[in-house]
Write a protein that holds these residues in place. Sequence first.
Motif, PDB file in Angstrom:
ATOM      1  N   ARG A 267       0.818  -1.213   0.000  1.00  0.00           N
ATOM      2  CA  ARG A 267       0.000   0.000   0.000  1.00  0.00           C
ATOM      3  C   ARG A 267       0.855   1.269   0.000  1.00  0.00           C
ATOM      4  O   ARG A 267       0.479   2.308   0.538  1.00  0.00           O
ATOM      5  CB  ARG A 267      -0.961   0.005   1.199  1.00  0.00           C
ATOM      6  CG  ARG A 267      -1.918  -1.189   1.227  1.00  0.00           C
ATOM      7  CD  ARG A 267      -2.852  -1.128   2.420  1.00  0.00           C
ATOM      8  NE  ARG A 267      -3.644   0.081   2.441  1.00  0.00           N
ATOM      9  CZ  ARG A 267      -4.749   0.278   1.726  1.00  0.00           C
ATOM     10  NH1 ARG A 267      -5.201  -0.677   0.929  1.00  0.00           N
ATOM     11  NH2 ARG A 267      -5.416   1.414   1.805  1.00  0.00           N
ATOM     12  N   ASN A 268       1.999   1.187  -0.636  1.00  0.00           N
ATOM     13  CA  ASN A 268       2.975   2.275  -0.628  1.00  0.00           C
ATOM     14  C   ASN A 268       3.269   2.703  -2.061  1.00  0.00           C
ATOM     15  O   ASN A 268       3.811   1.914  -2.849  1.00  0.00           O
ATOM     16  CB  ASN A 268       4.254   1.808   0.065  1.00  0.00           C
ATOM     17  CG  ASN A 268       5.267   2.921   0.228  1.00  0.00           C
ATOM     18  OD1 ASN A 268       5.153   3.998  -0.361  1.00  0.00           O
ATOM     19  ND2 ASN A 268       6.283   2.659   1.033  1.00  0.00           N
ATOM     20  N   LEU A 269       2.959   3.935  -2.421  1.00  0.00           N
ATOM     21  CA  LEU A 269       3.151   4.404  -3.785  1.00  0.00           C
ATOM     22  C   LEU A 269       4.624   4.503  -4.170  1.00  0.00           C
ATOM     23  O   LEU A 269       4.943   4.703  -5.341  1.00  0.00           O
ATOM     24  CB  LEU A 269       2.477   5.764  -3.992  1.00  0.00           C
ATOM     25  CG  LEU A 269       0.957   5.810  -3.799  1.00  0.00           C
ATOM     26  CD1 LEU A 269       0.410   7.157  -4.263  1.00  0.00           C
ATOM     27  CD2 LEU A 269       0.257   4.672  -4.524  1.00  0.00           C
ATOM     28  N   LYS A 270       5.507   4.341  -3.215  1.00  0.00           N
ATOM     29  CA  LYS A 270       6.941   4.336  -3.511  1.00  0.00           C
ATOM     30  C   LYS A 270       7.463   2.927  -3.802  1.00  0.00           C
ATOM     31  O   LYS A 270       8.663   2.740  -4.002  1.00  0.00           O
ATOM     32  CB  LYS A 270       7.732   4.967  -2.354  1.00  0.00           C
ATOM     33  CG  LYS A 270       7.405   6.436  -2.142  1.00  0.00           C
ATOM     34  CD  LYS A 270       8.325   7.078  -1.134  1.00  0.00           C
ATOM     35  CE  LYS A 270       7.972   8.552  -0.911  1.00  0.00           C
ATOM     36  NZ  LYS A 270       8.084   9.344  -2.164  1.00  0.00           N
ATOM     37  N   GLU A 271       6.547   1.944  -3.850  1.00  0.00           N
ATOM     38  CA  GLU A 271       6.932   0.556  -4.131  1.00  0.00           C
ATOM     39  C   GLU A 271       6.129   0.022  -5.323  1.00  0.00           C
ATOM     40  O   GLU A 271       5.287  -0.862  -5.182  1.00  0.00           O
ATOM     41  CB  GLU A 271       6.706  -0.328  -2.911  1.00  0.00           C
ATOM     42  CG  GLU A 271       7.542   0.042  -1.708  1.00  0.00           C
ATOM     43  CD  GLU A 271       7.362  -0.922  -0.549  1.00  0.00           C
ATOM     44  OE1 GLU A 271       7.246  -2.150  -0.808  1.00  0.00           O
ATOM     45  OE2 GLU A 271       7.325  -0.458   0.604  1.00  0.00           O
ATOM     46  N   PRO A 272       6.365   0.551  -6.528  1.00  0.00           N
ATOM     47  CA  PRO A 272       5.619   0.078  -7.702  1.00  0.00           C
ATOM     48  C   PRO A 272       5.900  -1.386  -7.997  1.00  0.00           C
ATOM     49  O   PRO A 272       7.042  -1.859  -7.854  1.00  0.00           O
ATOM     50  CB  PRO A 272       6.120   0.994  -8.829  1.00  0.00           C
ATOM     51  CG  PRO A 272       7.455   1.475  -8.365  1.00  0.00           C
ATOM     52  CD  PRO A 272       7.369   1.573  -6.880  1.00  0.00           C
ATOM     53  N   SER A 273       4.863  -2.120  -8.409  1.00  0.00           N
ATOM     54  CA  SER A 273       5.012  -3.558  -8.606  1.00  0.00           C
ATOM     55  C   SER A 273       4.281  -4.025  -9.855  1.00  0.00           C
ATOM     56  O   SER A 273       3.334  -3.391 -10.322  1.00  0.00           O
ATOM     57  CB  SER A 273       4.463  -4.333  -7.404  1.00  0.00           C
ATOM     58  OG  SER A 273       3.054  -4.192  -7.314  1.00  0.00           O
ATOM     59  N   LEU A 274       4.757  -5.151 -10.388  1.00  0.00           N
ATOM     60  CA  LEU A 274       4.044  -5.900 -11.424  1.00  0.00           C
ATOM     61  C   LEU A 274       3.232  -6.958 -10.714  1.00  0.00           C
ATOM     62  O   LEU A 274       3.785  -7.869 -10.101  1.00  0.00           O
ATOM     63  CB  LEU A 274       5.022  -6.531 -12.412  1.00  0.00           C
ATOM     64  CG  LEU A 274       4.427  -7.538 -13.412  1.00  0.00           C
ATOM     65  CD1 LEU A 274       3.409  -6.872 -14.321  1.00  0.00           C
ATOM     66  CD2 LEU A 274       5.530  -8.201 -14.236  1.00  0.00           C
ATOM     67  N   THR A 275       1.902  -6.849 -10.804  1.00  0.00           N
ATOM     68  CA  THR A 275       1.030  -7.749 -10.054  1.00  0.00           C
ATOM     69  C   THR A 275       0.416  -8.835 -10.927  1.00  0.00           C
ATOM     70  O   THR A 275       0.070  -9.905 -10.466  1.00  0.00           O
ATOM     71  CB  THR A 275      -0.078  -6.929  -9.353  1.00  0.00           C
ATOM     72  OG1 THR A 275       0.544  -5.951  -8.510  1.00  0.00           O
ATOM     73  CG2 THR A 275      -0.976  -7.811  -8.511  1.00  0.00           C
ATOM     74  N   GLY A 276       0.287  -8.569 -12.251  1.00  0.00           N
ATOM     75  CA  GLY A 276      -0.266  -9.566 -13.153  1.00  0.00           C
ATOM     76  C   GLY A 276       0.257  -9.365 -14.564  1.00  0.00           C
ATOM     77  O   GLY A 276       0.491  -8.234 -14.998  1.00  0.00           O
ATOM     78  N   LEU A 277       0.475 -10.481 -15.275  1.00  0.00           N
ATOM     79  CA  LEU A 277       1.004 -10.426 -16.628  1.00  0.00           C
ATOM     80  C   LEU A 277       0.220 -11.407 -17.502  1.00  0.00           C
ATOM     81  O   LEU A 277       0.020 -12.564 -17.113  1.00  0.00           O
ATOM     82  CB  LEU A 277       2.493 -10.781 -16.636  1.00  0.00           C
ATOM     83  CG  LEU A 277       3.242 -10.636 -17.956  1.00  0.00           C
ATOM     84  CD1 LEU A 277       3.269  -9.187 -18.419  1.00  0.00           C
ATOM     85  CD2 LEU A 277       4.678 -11.150 -17.808  1.00  0.00           C
ATOM     86  N   ASN A 278      -0.219 -10.935 -18.668  1.00  0.00           N
ATOM     87  CA  ASN A 278      -0.981 -11.761 -19.607  1.00  0.00           C
ATOM     88  C   ASN A 278      -2.253 -12.319 -18.989  1.00  0.00           C
ATOM     89  O   ASN A 278      -2.626 -13.467 -19.252  1.00  0.00           O
ATOM     90  CB  ASN A 278      -0.103 -12.881 -20.185  1.00  0.00           C
ATOM     91  CG  ASN A 278       0.970 -12.351 -21.095  1.00  0.00           C
ATOM     92  OD1 ASN A 278       0.714 -11.476 -21.927  1.00  0.00           O
ATOM     93  ND2 ASN A 278       2.173 -12.865 -20.950  1.00  0.00           N
ATOM     94  N   LEU A 279      -2.898 -11.501 -18.185  1.00  0.00           N
ATOM     95  CA  LEU A 279      -4.200 -11.897 -17.666  1.00  0.00           C
ATOM     96  C   LEU A 279      -5.175 -12.000 -18.843  1.00  0.00           C
ATOM     97  O   LEU A 279      -5.261 -11.116 -19.678  1.00  0.00           O
ATOM     98  CB  LEU A 279      -4.715 -10.852 -16.666  1.00  0.00           C
ATOM     99  CG  LEU A 279      -3.800 -10.551 -15.476  1.00  0.00           C
ATOM    100  CD1 LEU A 279      -4.386  -9.412 -14.659  1.00  0.00           C
ATOM    101  CD2 LEU A 279      -3.611 -11.781 -14.614  1.00  0.00           C
ATOM    102  N   HIS A 280      -5.862 -13.117 -18.925  1.00  0.00           N
ATOM    103  CA  HIS A 280      -6.862 -13.353 -19.974  1.00  0.00           C
ATOM    104  C   HIS A 280      -6.262 -13.254 -21.386  1.00  0.00           C
ATOM    105  O   HIS A 280      -6.959 -12.873 -22.327  1.00  0.00           O
ATOM    106  CB  HIS A 280      -8.027 -12.366 -19.843  1.00  0.00           C
ATOM    107  CG  HIS A 280      -8.826 -12.551 -18.604  1.00  0.00           C
ATOM    108  ND1 HIS A 280      -9.867 -13.450 -18.520  1.00  0.00           N
ATOM    109  CD2 HIS A 280      -8.734 -11.960 -17.391  1.00  0.00           C
ATOM    110  CE1 HIS A 280     -10.392 -13.403 -17.300  1.00  0.00           C
ATOM    111  NE2 HIS A 280      -9.730 -12.521 -16.598  1.00  0.00           N
ATOM    112  N   ALA A 281      -4.970 -13.559 -21.541  1.00  0.00           N
ATOM    113  CA  ALA A 281      -4.391 -13.519 -22.892  1.00  0.00           C
ATOM    114  C   ALA A 281      -5.071 -14.552 -23.770  1.00  0.00           C
ATOM    115  O   ALA A 281      -5.475 -15.632 -23.319  1.00  0.00           O
ATOM    116  CB  ALA A 281      -2.889 -13.799 -22.819  1.00  0.00           C
ATOM    117  N   LEU A 282      -5.188 -14.238 -25.076  1.00  0.00           N
ATOM    118  CA  LEU A 282      -5.905 -15.109 -26.015  1.00  0.00           C
ATOM    119  C   LEU A 282      -4.929 -15.814 -26.946  1.00  0.00           C
ATOM    120  O   LEU A 282      -3.900 -15.254 -27.282  1.00  0.00           O
ATOM    121  CB  LEU A 282      -6.889 -14.273 -26.809  1.00  0.00           C
ATOM    122  CG  LEU A 282      -7.944 -13.529 -25.964  1.00  0.00           C
ATOM    123  CD1 LEU A 282      -8.714 -12.548 -26.832  1.00  0.00           C
ATOM    124  CD2 LEU A 282      -8.870 -14.519 -25.313  1.00  0.00           C
TER     125      LEU A 282
END
Length: 218
Positions: A203-218
């Motif tokens: 919950r810290n805007l100084k810790e950007p993260s990748l949370t999901g990749l290729n969600l629902h990719a076709l």
Amino acid sequence: MSKRPVPRLFVIRHGETEWSQNGRHTGRTDIPLTEHGVEAIKKLAPEIVGPGKLLDAENLCHVWVSPRQRAHTTFKLLFESLDELPPHKVCEDVREWDYGNYEGLTSEEIKDKDKYWSIWKDGCPGGESVEEMTKRVDGVIEEVHEIHRKYYEEGEGRRDALIVAHGHFSRVLISRWVEFPLCLGTHFNVEPAGISLLTYNHRNLKEPSLTGLNLHAL
């Protein structure tokens, strides 16, 4: 610490095109989605767009769409069930990497010209350099961070932002979002119509993260 939900950025690569099928570098060339690409987006839309779903228009405050038709068509097809499209900005800042002299070529064809070439360290002759691409993407990220800050800290706007763009652009954006050098984007695979979710740890805007990749990719 804010009690509001942590803000999110969704990044969607456009659907399938003829050139994405055969591996041709598609930057400024304005080609359409394939018939299969159109049908795939239409099939995907009801699963992810709507109240309480992944993309809820009520949560969207800012939407950037590349001006290339493959991206704009993807955006319109995703939200065509709504009475009107979410407010959005057609924006050159989220266009694909300009491949310059390598536009329309496959990686194999480019290697025939320069066997040591890598877009991640060399950029594209006649197009955008690594430094130019980094600067452009960093500008987009700075804008998103400020929108997120205003929502999270001041309650201005809504939780979610959305970018509908392209493959290399998305890989660069992901890499720079998590504060990696642009070249590490080579390790992120972004599929046509794949959805990336970028947010923040703890919950810290100084810790950007990748949370999901290729969600629902076709």
